[in-house]
Motif scaffolding. Sequence first.
Motif, mmCIF file in Angstrom:
data_model
loop_
_atom_site.group_PDB
_atom_site.id
_atom_site.type_symbol
_atom_site.label_atom_id
_atom_site.label_comp_id
_atom_site.label_asym_id
_atom_site.label_seq_id
_atom_site.Cartn_x
_atom_site.Cartn_y
_atom_site.Cartn_z
ATOM 1 N N VAL A 26 0.809 -1.113 0.095
ATOM 2 C CA VAL A 26 -0.056 -0.075 -0.120
ATOM 3 C C VAL A 26 0.847 1.077 0.035
ATOM 4 C CG1 VAL A 26 -1.653 1.317 1.498
ATOM 5 C CG2 VAL A 26 -1.858 -1.166 1.023
ATOM 6 N N LEU A 27 2.028 1.216 0.826
ATOM 7 C CA LEU A 27 2.671 2.314 0.837
ATOM 8 C C LEU A 27 3.754 2.731 -0.430
ATOM 9 C CD1 LEU A 27 3.157 4.771 2.957
ATOM 10 C CD2 LEU A 27 5.230 3.346 3.709
ATOM 11 N N TRP A 28 4.009 1.286 -1.229
ATOM 12 C CA TRP A 28 4.609 1.943 -2.667
ATOM 13 C C TRP A 28 3.715 2.402 -3.487
ATOM 14 C CZ3 TRP A 28 9.404 2.092 -3.293
ATOM 15 C CH2 TRP A 28 10.272 1.478 -2.603
ATOM 16 N N VAL A 29 2.258 2.016 -3.252
ATOM 17 C CA VAL A 29 1.302 2.692 -4.257
ATOM 18 C C VAL A 29 1.187 4.000 -4.072
ATOM 19 C CG1 VAL A 29 -1.055 2.648 -4.913
ATOM 20 C CG2 VAL A 29 0.222 0.540 -4.821
ATOM 21 N N VAL A 30 1.313 4.366 -2.720
ATOM 22 C CA VAL A 30 1.119 5.894 -2.333
ATOM 23 C C VAL A 30 2.512 6.640 -2.829
ATOM 24 C CG1 VAL A 30 1.294 7.190 -0.382
ATOM 25 C CG2 VAL A 30 -0.225 5.702 -0.273
ATOM 26 N N ILE A 31 3.605 5.836 -2.436
ATOM 27 C CA ILE A 31 4.769 6.680 -3.098
ATOM 28 C C ILE A 31 4.950 6.798 -4.740
ATOM 29 C CG2 ILE A 31 7.255 6.121 -3.484
ATOM 30 C CD1 ILE A 31 7.408 4.772 -0.626
ATOM 31 N N VAL A 53 -5.799 8.113 -5.056
ATOM 32 C CA VAL A 53 -5.000 6.834 -4.755
ATOM 33 C C VAL A 53 -4.091 7.240 -3.788
ATOM 34 C CG1 VAL A 53 -3.415 5.640 -5.756
ATOM 35 C CG2 VAL A 53 -5.233 5.773 -7.084
ATOM 36 N N PHE A 54 -3.450 8.630 -3.690
ATOM 37 C CA PHE A 54 -2.461 8.863 -2.574
ATOM 38 C C PHE A 54 -3.152 9.087 -1.355
ATOM 39 C CE2 PHE A 54 -0.087 12.378 -0.392
ATOM 40 C CZ PHE A 54 1.180 11.759 -0.594
ATOM 41 N N LYS A 55 -4.256 9.841 -1.282
ATOM 42 C CA LYS A 55 -4.583 9.965 -0.270
ATOM 43 C C LYS A 55 -5.552 8.794 0.479
ATOM 44 C CE LYS A 55 -5.491 14.894 -0.532
ATOM 45 N NZ LYS A 55 -4.500 15.467 0.744
ATOM 46 N N GLY A 56 -6.173 8.172 -0.474
ATOM 47 C CA GLY A 56 -6.970 7.027 0.154
ATOM 48 C C GLY A 56 -5.866 5.829 0.368
ATOM 49 N N GLY A 57 -4.812 5.593 -0.156
ATOM 50 C CA GLY A 57 -3.783 4.750 0.240
ATOM 51 C C GLY A 57 -3.339 5.148 1.461
ATOM 52 N N LEU A 58 -2.914 6.340 1.911
ATOM 53 C CA LEU A 58 -2.608 6.670 3.039
ATOM 54 C C LEU A 58 -3.401 6.640 4.225
ATOM 55 C CD1 LEU A 58 -0.524 10.389 2.743
ATOM 56 C CD2 LEU A 58 0.388 8.001 3.325
ATOM 57 N N ALA A 62 -2.523 3.931 7.033
ATOM 58 C CA ALA A 62 -2.684 4.538 8.482
ATOM 59 C C ALA A 62 -3.436 3.675 9.162
ATOM 60 C CB ALA A 62 -3.137 5.912 8.590
ATOM 61 N N LEU A 63 -4.679 3.382 8.800
ATOM 62 C CA LEU A 63 -5.478 2.040 9.423
ATOM 63 C C LEU A 63 -4.615 0.716 9.691
ATOM 64 C CD1 LEU A 63 -8.782 3.014 7.906
ATOM 65 C CD2 LEU A 63 -8.312 3.255 9.979
ATOM 66 N N TRP A 73 4.649 2.932 18.883
ATOM 67 C CA TRP A 73 5.166 3.969 18.034
ATOM 68 C C TRP A 73 4.786 3.939 16.690
ATOM 69 C CZ3 TRP A 73 7.044 8.492 16.381
ATOM 70 C CH2 TRP A 73 7.496 8.454 15.087
ATOM 71 N N ARG A 74 4.580 2.697 16.039
ATOM 72 C CA ARG A 74 4.050 2.622 14.723
ATOM 73 C C ARG A 74 2.577 2.843 14.724
ATOM 74 N NH1 ARG A 74 7.188 2.673 10.604
ATOM 75 N NH2 ARG A 74 5.849 1.588 9.497
ATOM 76 N N ARG A 75 1.852 2.387 15.950
ATOM 77 C CA ARG A 75 0.210 2.622 15.998
ATOM 78 C C ARG A 75 0.128 4.248 15.976
ATOM 79 N NH1 ARG A 75 -2.152 -2.659 18.627
ATOM 80 N NH2 ARG A 75 -0.656 -4.007 17.634
ATOM 81 N N CYS A 76 1.036 4.917 16.883
ATOM 82 C CA CYS A 76 0.926 6.229 17.111
ATOM 83 C C CYS A 76 1.218 6.918 15.571
ATOM 84 C CB CYS A 76 1.728 6.860 18.248
ATOM 85 S SG CYS A 76 1.257 6.284 19.785
ATOM 86 N N LEU A 77 2.216 6.572 14.932
ATOM 87 C CA LEU A 77 2.421 6.819 13.689
ATOM 88 C C LEU A 77 1.382 6.798 12.874
ATOM 89 C CD1 LEU A 77 4.750 8.240 11.607
ATOM 90 C CD2 LEU A 77 5.231 5.845 11.190
ATOM 91 N N GLY A 78 0.618 5.627 12.623
ATOM 92 C CA GLY A 78 -0.732 5.542 11.827
ATOM 93 C C GLY A 78 -1.593 6.368 12.206
#
Length: 90
Positions: A26-31, A53-58, A62-63, A73-78
């Motif tokens: 998913v993050l590769w698609v966003v990138i 695609v960018f915003k939906g992918g993010l 995040a979810l 930390w990763r959960r807070c980042l999301g």
Amino acid sequence: MSRFLQWFFRNRETGDITIAQAPNLVLWVVIVAGVLRWVWQPPGTAAIALDIVFKGGLIVWALDEIFRGVNPWRRCLGGAVLAYELTTFL
């Protein structure tokens, strides 16, 4: 390292300290969508599609981090990314 930081950054699966990870699909698609939007700057509908695609992918990423992150930390980042995206969306 303090007990709190150990708890906050400790990977629950491996026991290692995890701050960053390799991007998932998913993050590769966003990138890719972000780079295309930045380099190509398409007109009209293509720009809207790349933005979705960018915003939906993010939001999906995040979810995923919130529910399956390897440490707090990763959960807070999301959570931070989701809050930012929802704030800018509204």
